[in-house]
Enzyme design. Structure first.
Site, short mmCIF file in Angstrom:
data_model
loop_
_atom_site.label_atom_id
_atom_site.label_comp_id
_atom_site.label_asym_id
_atom_site.label_seq_id
_atom_site.Cartn_x
_atom_site.Cartn_y
_atom_site.Cartn_z
N ARG A 251 42.63 21.54 64.42
CA ARG A 251 43.10 20.37 65.16
C ARG A 251 44.01 20.79 66.30
O ARG A 251 44.01 20.22 67.39
CB ARG A 251 43.81 19.37 64.22
CG ARG A 251 44.37 18.19 64.98
CD ARG A 251 44.81 16.99 64.13
NE ARG A 251 45.10 17.25 62.76
CZ ARG A 251 46.22 17.79 62.28
NH1 ARG A 251 47.18 18.14 63.12
NH2 ARG A 251 46.37 18.00 61.00
N TYR B 92 36.86 -0.87 83.16
CA TYR B 92 35.84 -0.59 82.15
C TYR B 92 36.08 -1.44 80.89
O TYR B 92 37.22 -1.59 80.44
CB TYR B 92 35.91 0.91 81.80
CG TYR B 92 35.02 1.29 80.65
CD1 TYR B 92 33.64 1.32 80.80
CD2 TYR B 92 35.56 1.61 79.41
CE1 TYR B 92 32.83 1.65 79.73
CE2 TYR B 92 34.75 1.94 78.34
CZ TYR B 92 33.39 1.96 78.50
OH TYR B 92 32.58 2.27 77.45
N ASP C 169 40.97 7.03 85.87
CA ASP C 169 39.73 7.28 85.15
C ASP C 169 38.73 7.77 86.19
O ASP C 169 38.22 6.99 86.99
CB ASP C 169 39.28 5.98 84.47
CG ASP C 169 38.00 6.14 83.66
OD1 ASP C 169 37.21 7.05 83.98
OD2 ASP C 169 37.78 5.34 82.74
N LYS D 165 29.61 10.94 80.01
CA LYS D 165 28.79 10.54 81.14
C LYS D 165 28.33 11.77 81.91
O LYS D 165 27.59 12.56 81.37
CB LYS D 165 29.58 9.54 82.00
CG LYS D 165 30.26 8.42 81.16
CD LYS D 165 29.28 7.53 80.43
CE LYS D 165 29.92 6.63 79.38
NZ LYS D 165 31.05 5.84 79.78
#
Ligand code: PLP
Length: 382
Positions: free
Chosen positions: A51, A103, A175, A200
């Site tokens: 992690r 978004y 973003d 994306k």
């Protein structure tokens, strides 16, 4: 980090931060599928628990930092995990400014999660610097930008917003999913924190969920590292491998998809069933010069309105090549009915005031043959 940060982006994308496996010379950084790391003689080495860090993830983290000009990068299990983790830089009692057509998933996070944590947001037309200035409150601590915005392609003046925010001690987030670091480098323009849904264009093959964050500020980087390790929404080793593999061809994919998008935008504009086309590359795109002052390309996503609602169903049922889905940035063309897919989380009345109409289609151009794509679209619009 190695000396790869002096290379041009295309080279960075191929050779990335680690270039090859430091231990074996393998041509790809392996999938280090391990949850923990041996502490020789009880001493922690470069890695101690997955992690906190592992080589597969570290490669993509350092690569996004190189590409954006950041000091450190962070990889998460999705774009939303990246956005939530970046916004953890805000505190209870803080006020946040977000774009009015942001978004859908971010809209949900900002309206359903943040208020309970004592963080309230104002929805502002961020393409208007005066509107941002007018929305500032004494407790405004963050401004989040999406430019071009999604799906209406409003263009915020990144430099002006960064300057205004800096003068008031406000953190700026962007973003940058639609542009990728190849077309827009917001840290160079004064933004504090850059966020990507790597699901994306960066991943690029519609087979992966991933998010990335980077910053040029060492103090913010330290906080983001602490949040990432504490919250634990990290990118898994296999997904890090897929992302690294996808990023190698970003330049080729994006250039081809952008060419297709430009051609499709122009042809759609001439189509009798299409009411309007929004694409920053079109000669009559209103904010084109502002976009070009801060980005080196128009990207591969466009939106268009059908002339009336009776066309929606036949259009979506006749289309054969594009995936009809709420995503973008893949090698295949993706058509999104914004009203019911990408912006489904936003109430109808709010969509109306945002300017998102039921007839609005978003198209993310893929890298297929242009004439095949056009034939399919033209036939489906008939
Ligand atoms: C898809 C997307 C997100 C969310 O990313 P996920 O990887 O789906 O969590 C955030 N912002 C933009 C602009 C997006 O397109």
């Amino acid at each position: 980090m190695n000396n790869h940060h002096t290379y041009q982006p295309a080279t960075m994308l191929v050779h990335q931060a680690m270039d090859r496996d430091p231990h074996t010379g393998a041509s790809a950084v392996p999938i280090y599928q391990a949850s923990t790391y041996h502490h020789t003689a009880g001493e922690s080495g470069d890695y101690d628990y997955a992690r906190s860090g592992n080589p597969s993830r570290q490669n993509v983290e350092e690569t996004i930092a190189m590409l954006e000009g950041g000091v450190q990068g962070f990889a998460y299990s999705s774009g939303m995990a990246a956005i939530g983790s970046a916004l953890a830089l805000l505190h209870s009692g803080d006020h946040l400014i977000v774009p009015s057509d942001l978004y859908g998933g971010t809209y949900r996070y900002v309206t359903a999660i943040l208020p309970d944590q004592g963080i309230n947001a104002s929805f502002v037309d961020t393409s208007d610097i005066n509107a941002i200035a007018a929305a500032l409150r004494p407790n405004t601590r963050g401004i989040l930008l999406e430019t071009p915005s999604n799906p209406l392609f409003t263009i915020a003046d990144i430099r002006a917003v960064a300057e205004l925010a800096r003068s008031k001690g406000i953190l700026t987030f962007i973003d940058n999913t639609f542009m990728t670091p190849l077309l827009q480098r917001p840290l160079d323009l004064g933004i504090d924190v850059v966020i990507h849904s790597a699901t994306k264009f960066l991943g690029g093959h519609s087979d992966l969920l991933a998010g990335l964050v980077t910053t040029a500020d060492p103090h913010l980087a330290k906080l983001l590292k602490r949040f990432q390790n504490s919250f634990g929404a990290v990118l898994a080793p296999f997904d890090s491998f897929l992302l690294a593999r996808g990023m190698k061809t970003l330049k080729l994919r994006l250039e081809c998809a952008q060419r297709n998008a430009m051609e499709l935008a122009q042809r759609l504009q001439q189509h009798p069933q299409v009411a309007r086309v929004m694409y920053p590359g079109l000669p009559d795109f209103a904010a084109r010069s502002r976009h070009e002052s801060q980005a080196s390309g128009a990207g591969a996503v466009l939106a268009f309105d059908l002339k009336n609602e009776s066309l929606i169903k036949p259009f979506l049922s006749r289309l054969q090549l594009p995936i009809i889905a709420p995503s973008l940035g893949g090698v295949e063309t993706i058509v999104t009915h914004c009203w019911t897919m990408s912006h489904a989380a936003i109430p109808a009345a709010v969509k109306d005031t945002m300017g998102i109409t039921p007839t609005l289609m978003r198209l993310s151009a893929g890298i297929e043959d242009m004439e095949d794509l056009w034939q399919d679209l033209d036939r489906s619009l008939a």
